[in-house]
Design an enzyme around this catalytic site. Structure first.
Site, PDB file in Angstrom:
ATOM      1  N   THR A 137       0.818  -1.216   0.000  1.00  0.00           N
ATOM      2  CA  THR A 137       0.000   0.000   0.000  1.00  0.00           C
ATOM      3  C   THR A 137       0.851   1.266   0.000  1.00  0.00           C
ATOM      4  O   THR A 137       2.030   1.248   0.339  1.00  0.00           O
ATOM      5  CB  THR A 137      -0.944   0.022   1.211  1.00  0.00           C
ATOM      6  OG1 THR A 137      -0.173   0.055   2.410  1.00  0.00           O
ATOM      7  CG2 THR A 137      -1.845  -1.199   1.220  1.00  0.00           C
ATOM      8  N   ASP A 138       0.207   2.372  -0.357  1.00  0.00           N
ATOM      9  CA  ASP A 138       0.872   3.668  -0.297  1.00  0.00           C
ATOM     10  C   ASP A 138       0.413   4.418   0.955  1.00  0.00           C
ATOM     11  O   ASP A 138      -0.282   3.851   1.801  1.00  0.00           O
ATOM     12  CB  ASP A 138       0.616   4.472  -1.576  1.00  0.00           C
ATOM     13  CG  ASP A 138      -0.856   4.802  -1.809  1.00  0.00           C
ATOM     14  OD1 ASP A 138      -1.673   4.691  -0.866  1.00  0.00           O
ATOM     15  OD2 ASP A 138      -1.194   5.175  -2.947  1.00  0.00           O
ATOM     16  N   PHE A 139       0.752   5.669   1.056  1.00  0.00           N
ATOM     17  CA  PHE A 139       0.423   6.448   2.250  1.00  0.00           C
ATOM     18  C   PHE A 139      -1.075   6.600   2.483  1.00  0.00           C
ATOM     19  O   PHE A 139      -1.511   6.868   3.592  1.00  0.00           O
ATOM     20  CB  PHE A 139       1.080   7.832   2.190  1.00  0.00           C
ATOM     21  CG  PHE A 139       0.525   8.701   1.090  1.00  0.00           C
ATOM     22  CD1 PHE A 139      -0.533   9.563   1.343  1.00  0.00           C
ATOM     23  CD2 PHE A 139       1.053   8.650  -0.186  1.00  0.00           C
ATOM     24  CE1 PHE A 139      -1.057  10.351   0.331  1.00  0.00           C
ATOM     25  CE2 PHE A 139       0.535   9.440  -1.204  1.00  0.00           C
ATOM     26  CZ  PHE A 139      -0.511  10.294  -0.942  1.00  0.00           C
TER      27      PHE A 139
END
Length: 156
Positions: free
Chosen positions: A34-36
């Site tokens: 996942t990203d931020f």
């Protein structure tokens, strides 16, 4: 102390399964995917699709290590020539995803594959991939006839 068949049970699910139309692989979304914002980072979808294609090849009897080791007379490797991707939805951490892969066409040294990544019945990402096999000299190699039968059962 024996594992009472536990290793075989775990290994059976590791590569997914061949289906009448191709291959199916289950995958979980981990934090590292996942990203931020908490959704799967767009480049990670390429990795899910790569796992699907690699395990399809493996279960169809085509092993990367055999190809790189020269089992077919010379060292052969797979290359992705082109990929089209449509992002329709987002996967999130802990989602269980299904990667579906099927061969649509094989022509000379090229194979065209369609892939879908789903969460349940919802299609999140679709891809069309053109890949080829090349020899040590970097030139395309024709697909062996037995591979056509393995990737596209029921097709002449």
């Amino acid at each position: 102390m024996g594992d009472h068949g536990e290793r075989e049970r775990l290994m059976a699910g590791l590569s997914g399964e061949l289906t009448p139309s191709g291959h199916r692989l289950m995958a979980r979304v981990y934090y590292a995917d996942t990203d931020f914002s908490g959704v799967v980072y767009h480049a990670r979808y390429l990795e899910f699709f790569e796992r699907g294609r690699s395990d399809f090849l493996r279960l169809a009897g085509v092993h990367h290590t055999d190809l790189a080791g020269g089992k077919h007379g010379e060292r052969i490797v797979w290359v992705v020539r082109r990929m089209e991707i449509d992002f329709r939805g987002s996967a999130r951490i802990d989602d269980i995803l299904t990667v579906e892969t099927r061969a649509e066409e094989i022509s000379g040294a090229r194979i065209f594959m369609a892939q879908q990544l789903r969460r349940g019945d919802e299609v999140l990402v679709e891809a069309r991939v053109e890949a080829a096999i090349i020899g040590e000299n970097g030139r395309p190699k024709r697909f062996p006839k037995e591979w056509v039968a393995a990737f596209m059962p029921g097709k002449p």
